[in-house]
Design a protein around this motif. Sequence first.
Motif, PDB file in Angstrom:
ATOM      1  N   LYS A 279       0.822  -1.186  -0.082  1.00  0.00           N
ATOM      2  CA  LYS A 279      -0.045   0.127   0.039  1.00  0.00           C
ATOM      3  C   LYS A 279       0.800   1.481  -0.093  1.00  0.00           C
ATOM      4  O   LYS A 279       0.491   2.296  -0.561  1.00  0.00           O
ATOM      5  CB  LYS A 279      -0.933   0.018   1.121  1.00  0.00           C
ATOM      6  CG  LYS A 279      -1.909  -1.107   0.871  1.00  0.00           C
ATOM      7  CD  LYS A 279      -2.898  -1.112   2.203  1.00  0.00           C
ATOM      8  CE  LYS A 279      -4.135  -1.990   2.255  1.00  0.00           C
ATOM      9  NZ  LYS A 279      -5.198  -1.822   3.128  1.00  0.00           N
ATOM     10  N   ASP A 280       1.839   1.154   0.609  1.00  0.00           N
ATOM     11  CA  ASP A 280       2.753   2.527   0.948  1.00  0.00           C
ATOM     12  C   ASP A 280       3.378   2.970  -0.554  1.00  0.00           C
ATOM     13  O   ASP A 280       3.435   4.365  -0.683  1.00  0.00           O
ATOM     14  CB  ASP A 280       4.101   2.162   1.772  1.00  0.00           C
ATOM     15  CG  ASP A 280       4.927   1.187   1.214  1.00  0.00           C
ATOM     16  OD1 ASP A 280       4.413   0.069   1.185  1.00  0.00           O
ATOM     17  OD2 ASP A 280       6.423   1.508   1.174  1.00  0.00           O
ATOM     18  N   VAL A 281       3.424   2.227  -1.722  1.00  0.00           N
ATOM     19  CA  VAL A 281       4.037   2.321  -2.790  1.00  0.00           C
ATOM     20  C   VAL A 281       2.879   3.229  -3.734  1.00  0.00           C
ATOM     21  O   VAL A 281       3.116   3.570  -4.746  1.00  0.00           O
ATOM     22  CB  VAL A 281       4.729   1.463  -3.592  1.00  0.00           C
ATOM     23  CG1 VAL A 281       5.816   0.846  -2.696  1.00  0.00           C
ATOM     24  CG2 VAL A 281       3.751   0.204  -3.972  1.00  0.00           C
ATOM     25  N   LEU A 282       1.751   2.955  -3.146  1.00  0.00           N
ATOM     26  CA  LEU A 282       0.563   3.547  -4.257  1.00  0.00           C
ATOM     27  C   LEU A 282       0.125   4.916  -3.449  1.00  0.00           C
ATOM     28  O   LEU A 282      -0.884   5.349  -3.986  1.00  0.00           O
ATOM     29  CB  LEU A 282      -0.526   2.588  -4.118  1.00  0.00           C
ATOM     30  CG  LEU A 282      -0.749   1.863  -5.313  1.00  0.00           C
ATOM     31  CD1 LEU A 282      -2.159   0.883  -5.234  1.00  0.00           C
ATOM     32  CD2 LEU A 282      -0.762   2.638  -6.595  1.00  0.00           C
ATOM     33  N   LYS A 283       0.830   5.243  -2.603  1.00  0.00           N
ATOM     34  CA  LYS A 283       0.472   6.718  -1.856  1.00  0.00           C
ATOM     35  C   LYS A 283       0.940   7.803  -2.880  1.00  0.00           C
ATOM     36  O   LYS A 283       2.112   7.782  -3.380  1.00  0.00           O
ATOM     37  CB  LYS A 283       1.195   7.146  -0.571  1.00  0.00           C
ATOM     38  CG  LYS A 283       0.704   5.889   0.529  1.00  0.00           C
ATOM     39  CD  LYS A 283       1.538   6.193   1.779  1.00  0.00           C
ATOM     40  CE  LYS A 283       1.131   7.480   2.312  1.00  0.00           C
ATOM     41  NZ  LYS A 283       1.630   7.907   3.817  1.00  0.00           N
ATOM     42  N   ALA A 284       0.312   8.901  -3.122  1.00  0.00           N
ATOM     43  CA  ALA A 284       0.667   9.949  -4.067  1.00  0.00           C
ATOM     44  C   ALA A 284       1.894  10.367  -3.775  1.00  0.00           C
ATOM     45  O   ALA A 284       2.939  10.856  -4.631  1.00  0.00           O
ATOM     46  CB  ALA A 284      -0.283  10.964  -3.925  1.00  0.00           C
ATOM     47  N   SER A 285       2.284  10.640  -2.485  1.00  0.00           N
ATOM     48  CA  SER A 285       3.519  11.179  -2.101  1.00  0.00           C
ATOM     49  C   SER A 285       4.689  10.552  -2.509  1.00  0.00           C
ATOM     50  O   SER A 285       5.954  10.981  -2.791  1.00  0.00           O
ATOM     51  CB  SER A 285       3.659  11.584  -0.548  1.00  0.00           C
ATOM     52  OG  SER A 285       3.248  10.529   0.204  1.00  0.00           O
ATOM     53  N   TYR A 286       4.474   9.080  -2.317  1.00  0.00           N
ATOM     54  CA  TYR A 286       5.360   8.091  -2.824  1.00  0.00           C
ATOM     55  C   TYR A 286       5.721   8.143  -4.264  1.00  0.00           C
ATOM     56  O   TYR A 286       6.899   8.167  -4.873  1.00  0.00           O
ATOM     57  CB  TYR A 286       5.297   6.670  -2.394  1.00  0.00           C
ATOM     58  CG  TYR A 286       6.394   5.838  -2.779  1.00  0.00           C
ATOM     59  CD1 TYR A 286       7.316   5.279  -1.573  1.00  0.00           C
ATOM     60  CD2 TYR A 286       6.217   5.257  -3.738  1.00  0.00           C
ATOM     61  CE1 TYR A 286       8.351   4.287  -1.872  1.00  0.00           C
ATOM     62  CE2 TYR A 286       7.370   4.148  -4.136  1.00  0.00           C
ATOM     63  CZ  TYR A 286       8.038   3.723  -3.043  1.00  0.00           C
ATOM     64  OH  TYR A 286       9.233   2.698  -3.487  1.00  0.00           O
ATOM     65  N   ILE A 287       4.668   8.230  -4.940  1.00  0.00           N
ATOM     66  CA  ILE A 287       4.878   8.445  -6.499  1.00  0.00           C
ATOM     67  C   ILE A 287       5.646   9.530  -7.164  1.00  0.00           C
ATOM     68  O   ILE A 287       6.246   9.869  -7.980  1.00  0.00           O
ATOM     69  CB  ILE A 287       3.523   7.979  -7.211  1.00  0.00           C
ATOM     70  CG1 ILE A 287       2.769   6.908  -6.721  1.00  0.00           C
ATOM     71  CG2 ILE A 287       3.584   8.271  -8.571  1.00  0.00           C
ATOM     72  CD1 ILE A 287       1.430   6.630  -6.712  1.00  0.00           C
ATOM     73  N   ALA A 288       5.197  10.647  -6.037  1.00  0.00           N
ATOM     74  CA  ALA A 288       5.804  11.895  -6.710  1.00  0.00           C
ATOM     75  C   ALA A 288       7.070  11.975  -6.605  1.00  0.00           C
ATOM     76  O   ALA A 288       7.913  12.828  -7.189  1.00  0.00           O
ATOM     77  CB  ALA A 288       5.092  13.048  -5.744  1.00  0.00           C
ATOM     78  N   LYS A 289       7.829  11.310  -5.666  1.00  0.00           N
ATOM     79  CA  LYS A 289       9.277  11.286  -5.832  1.00  0.00           C
ATOM     80  C   LYS A 289      10.136  10.303  -6.794  1.00  0.00           C
ATOM     81  O   LYS A 289      11.237  10.299  -6.919  1.00  0.00           O
ATOM     82  CB  LYS A 289       9.624  10.750  -4.058  1.00  0.00           C
ATOM     83  CG  LYS A 289       9.032  11.833  -3.203  1.00  0.00           C
ATOM     84  CD  LYS A 289       9.360  11.249  -1.585  1.00  0.00           C
ATOM     85  CE  LYS A 289       8.873  12.239  -0.669  1.00  0.00           C
ATOM     86  NZ  LYS A 289       9.041  11.678   0.662  1.00  0.00           N
TER      87      LYS A 289
END
Length: 212
Positions: free
Chosen positions: A58-68
């Motif tokens: 789930k953590d890799v589908l957070k927008a903040s993770y993707i943004a980086k």
Amino acid sequence: MTENLERTYFFDYEHSAIQELVAEYKNSDLSEIEKARQLYLKVRDGWRYNPYDIVFRKDVLKASYIAKKDHGHCIDKAVLYIAGLRGLGIPAKLHLAKVKNHIAVDRLTEKFGTNELTPHGMVDVYLNDKWVKATPAFNQELCRLTGVEPLEFNGEEDSIFQEFNKDGKEFMEYLDDYGSFDDVPFEFIEANMRENYPNLDRLLNEAGELKL
């Protein structure tokens, strides 16, 4: 409608990475349509499309993770776009479907055993009192390589994959519509991929990441 503006675990638009993504649009004189259009282009071309970027966490589908990152699959880019829109006060939600890609699919078919992409992610955006679809998946460079015009989004009409490419060859076929979701349906996405990709379990490593 308020649920399509909410901050969630996945659409964490208060995070500094998302605030930075939308900063140039927050205090501008642009209309909502123009903000949505410019952010669409930023997400479409700023993150390279990669259909093999699959991780069941789930953590890799957070927008903040993707943004980086500098790449992502269609759901990644849809999640990022939705978070940015909600951060600008524009209602948005995730729309999922199944599509069949008819161009440049040799590697896709080799890895997944099919040329179908599922679930394919796009975005429903609420502008001028109506919902319109936006598909920021394929970046310009990829479109040039496959002979397909990059998808534009004017904020007034649906922007979905073209049926044919510039040479008249069949490009993308919509097979099924899974509907819209106010938040990321993580369990549905994982179950759908495992059901439709017979080779997926063999390709995943112990951490649930695709090993290519």
